[in-house]
Design an enzyme around this catalytic site. Structure first.
Site, PDB file in Angstrom:
ATOM      1  N   ASP A 159      16.692  -5.623 -11.289  1.00  0.00           N
ATOM      2  CA  ASP A 159      15.656  -6.582 -11.653  1.00  0.00           C
ATOM      3  C   ASP A 159      14.276  -5.987 -11.349  1.00  0.00           C
ATOM      4  O   ASP A 159      14.065  -5.402 -10.282  1.00  0.00           O
ATOM      5  CB  ASP A 159      15.851  -7.887 -10.876  1.00  0.00           C
ATOM      6  CG  ASP A 159      14.908  -8.977 -11.377  1.00  0.00           C
ATOM      7  OD1 ASP A 159      15.243  -9.617 -12.384  1.00  0.00           O
ATOM      8  OD2 ASP A 159      13.837  -9.160 -10.756  1.00  0.00           O
ATOM      9  N   ASP A 198       6.523  -5.515 -22.384  1.00  0.00           N
ATOM     10  CA  ASP A 198       7.603  -4.919 -23.178  1.00  0.00           C
ATOM     11  C   ASP A 198       7.731  -3.426 -22.902  1.00  0.00           C
ATOM     12  O   ASP A 198       8.839  -2.876 -22.833  1.00  0.00           O
ATOM     13  CB  ASP A 198       7.345  -5.145 -24.671  1.00  0.00           C
ATOM     14  CG  ASP A 198       7.567  -6.591 -25.088  1.00  0.00           C
ATOM     15  OD1 ASP A 198       8.144  -7.355 -24.275  1.00  0.00           O
ATOM     16  OD2 ASP A 198       7.164  -6.954 -26.211  1.00  0.00           O
ATOM     17  N   ASN A 212       2.851  -9.133 -16.840  1.00  0.00           N
ATOM     18  CA  ASN A 212       2.525  -9.891 -18.051  1.00  0.00           C
ATOM     19  C   ASN A 212       1.185 -10.606 -17.918  1.00  0.00           C
ATOM     20  O   ASN A 212       0.380 -10.615 -18.855  1.00  0.00           O
ATOM     21  CB  ASN A 212       3.623 -10.912 -18.347  1.00  0.00           C
ATOM     22  CG  ASN A 212       4.795 -10.310 -19.107  1.00  0.00           C
ATOM     23  OD1 ASN A 212       4.656  -9.268 -19.741  1.00  0.00           O
ATOM     24  ND2 ASN A 212       5.945 -10.952 -19.031  1.00  0.00           N
ATOM     25  N   GLU A 258      13.819  -9.522 -17.564  1.00  0.00           N
ATOM     26  CA  GLU A 258      13.541  -8.236 -16.931  1.00  0.00           C
ATOM     27  C   GLU A 258      14.723  -7.764 -16.086  1.00  0.00           C
ATOM     28  O   GLU A 258      14.571  -6.965 -15.165  1.00  0.00           O
ATOM     29  CB  GLU A 258      12.281  -8.333 -16.056  1.00  0.00           C
ATOM     30  CG  GLU A 258      12.390  -9.246 -14.858  1.00  0.00           C
ATOM     31  CD  GLU A 258      12.061 -10.699 -15.155  1.00  0.00           C
ATOM     32  OE1 GLU A 258      11.790 -11.439 -14.199  1.00  0.00           O
ATOM     33  OE2 GLU A 258      12.074 -11.101 -16.334  1.00  0.00           O
ATOM     34  N   HIS A 307       1.862  -9.407 -22.789  1.00  0.00           N
ATOM     35  CA  HIS A 307       3.299  -9.277 -23.060  1.00  0.00           C
ATOM     36  C   HIS A 307       3.663  -7.938 -23.701  1.00  0.00           C
ATOM     37  O   HIS A 307       4.781  -7.444 -23.494  1.00  0.00           O
ATOM     38  CB  HIS A 307       3.770 -10.427 -23.953  1.00  0.00           C
ATOM     39  CG  HIS A 307       3.802 -11.745 -23.231  1.00  0.00           C
ATOM     40  ND1 HIS A 307       4.792 -12.085 -22.341  1.00  0.00           N
ATOM     41  CD2 HIS A 307       2.941 -12.799 -23.237  1.00  0.00           C
ATOM     42  CE1 HIS A 307       4.575 -13.289 -21.857  1.00  0.00           C
ATOM     43  NE2 HIS A 307       3.446 -13.754 -22.374  1.00  0.00           N
TER      44      HIS A 307
END
Length: 353
Positions: free
Chosen positions: A198, A215, A206, A242, A211
């Site tokens: 994680d 990504d 973010n 994530e 965003h």
């Protein structure tokens, strides 16, 4: 009318009814003793042109068919084939190519004496060949369409099985493949390890960079996971958001922990480019590791949940951390043993380590 004339008329009628055009070549002199007049008229030439200008018959053959015709004639002349058979295109006076076929045989031959005449018939097969060409074209188009359809189906299957952003297996595929792997390793008596990875504080990335930057971070971590996996052996999947899962068939707990630690340091040491101006961010990951030493009758979901609990402990430990379910369970057992017998401090320490 004599018998010979009657037979000639009968032959002409039979040839006409069958759509055949009789021809004859003198093999001794090399001259054409009977021309395929009907064929040449059909091609649009006049009788005068047939008599005066069509001595070089081979000049009317399609260039792609000429060698085939000459080879067929040569094979029959040399005795390789019992008859002369061939299909070819002739050029009409209009310039159009028309399909014909020849069938012939050497006559007046004996066992030790070569024949003197090559006699045969020519007949129009243009309709049949065009239909064959149409069918071949349709079949070719069908093959192309089927190949395209197969490619599309493969692409759709790939899309259905993979995460669109990272190209990794998606959650559904992970659970299906993981269940099969759990069964397989159980039958082989091999260990099965699993890591849940994680990204720490991903929401902050973010919020700070947007965003698209998020990504890029997800893709960078996905590549780091792939780089430490075995092609066609391990399963690497995006579990959601994530979070990632790596399935490691045949890998025991110590090896899985070393691999997890390598992944953790690899991610923390890597700068991820997040915009076109060269701005970079550094992220860390927390990893939970679980290992099954006997997967017979075990559930893959249980293995995932166990690793997920280890991940939770890694986050509780301050993130950028690796925790093993096996070690945690050993520590829990040791702690319970200490509560029952406070004097066994050294033994509990050995279990924890």
């Amino acid at each position: 009318m004599g018998e010979a004339d009657l037979n000639r008329e009968r032959l002409e009628l039979a040839l006409e009814a069958a759509g055949l055009d009789l021809w004859e070549n003198d093999l001794v002199t090399g001259t054409v003793t009977r021309k395929a007049t009907k064929t040449f008229l059909e091609l649009g030439f006049t009788e005068e042109e047939i008599v005066s200008g069509l001595q070089d018959v081979y000049g009317l053959f399609h260039p792609d068919d000429l060698a085939t015709v000459q080879s067929a004639v040569s094979d029959h002349m040399s005795g390789v084939t019992p008859q002369y058979r061939c299909e070819f295109r002739l050029r009409a006076k209009s310039g159009e190519w028309v399909w014909y076929a020849n069938y012939g045989r050497i006559m007046d031959g004996h066992t030790d004496t070569p024949g003197k005449r090559l006699i045969g018939v020519t007949f129009n097969i243009d309709d049949r060949k065009r239909k064959e060409d149409e069918i071949a074209q349709i079949n070719r188009q069908l093959r192309e369409q089927n190949a395209l359809l197969q490619e599309l189906n493969t692409a759709l299957e790939q899309l259905a099985a993979c995460d669109a952003l990272t190209g990794l297996s998606n959650r559904r595929t992970l659970m299906e493949m993981g269940a099969r792997e759990c069964l397989s390793t159980g039958q082989l008596g091999q260990p099965l390890s699993l890591m849940v990875v994680d990204i720490d504080h991903f929401k902050a990335v973010n919020d700070a960079w947007g965003h698209l930057a998020g990504d890029r971070v997800i893709c960078a971590v996905a590549q780091a996971c792939l780089a430490r996996s075995r092609t066609a052996v391990d399963i690497v999947a995006r579990f959601g958001g994530e979070e990632f899962v790596i399935v490691l068939p045949g890998i025991d707990a110590p090896s899985a922990m070393r691999l997890a630690e390598s992944l953790r340091t690899g991610v923390s040491d890597h700068n991820v480019l997040v915009d076109g101006d060269g701005a970079c961010v550094t992220v860390t990951v927390s990893i939970g590791v679980a290992t099954l030493y006997d997967a017979r009758g075990a559930s893959f979901e249980e293995l995932v949940n166990t690793a997920d609990k280890a991940l939770y402990r890694a986050k509780q430990a301050g993130r950028n951390n690796v925790q093993s379910a096996v070690a945690a369970e050993s520590a829990a057992r040791a702690e319970a043993h200490m509560l029952l017998d406070p004097g066994q401090t050294q033994g509990s320490s050995a279990l924890t380590n």
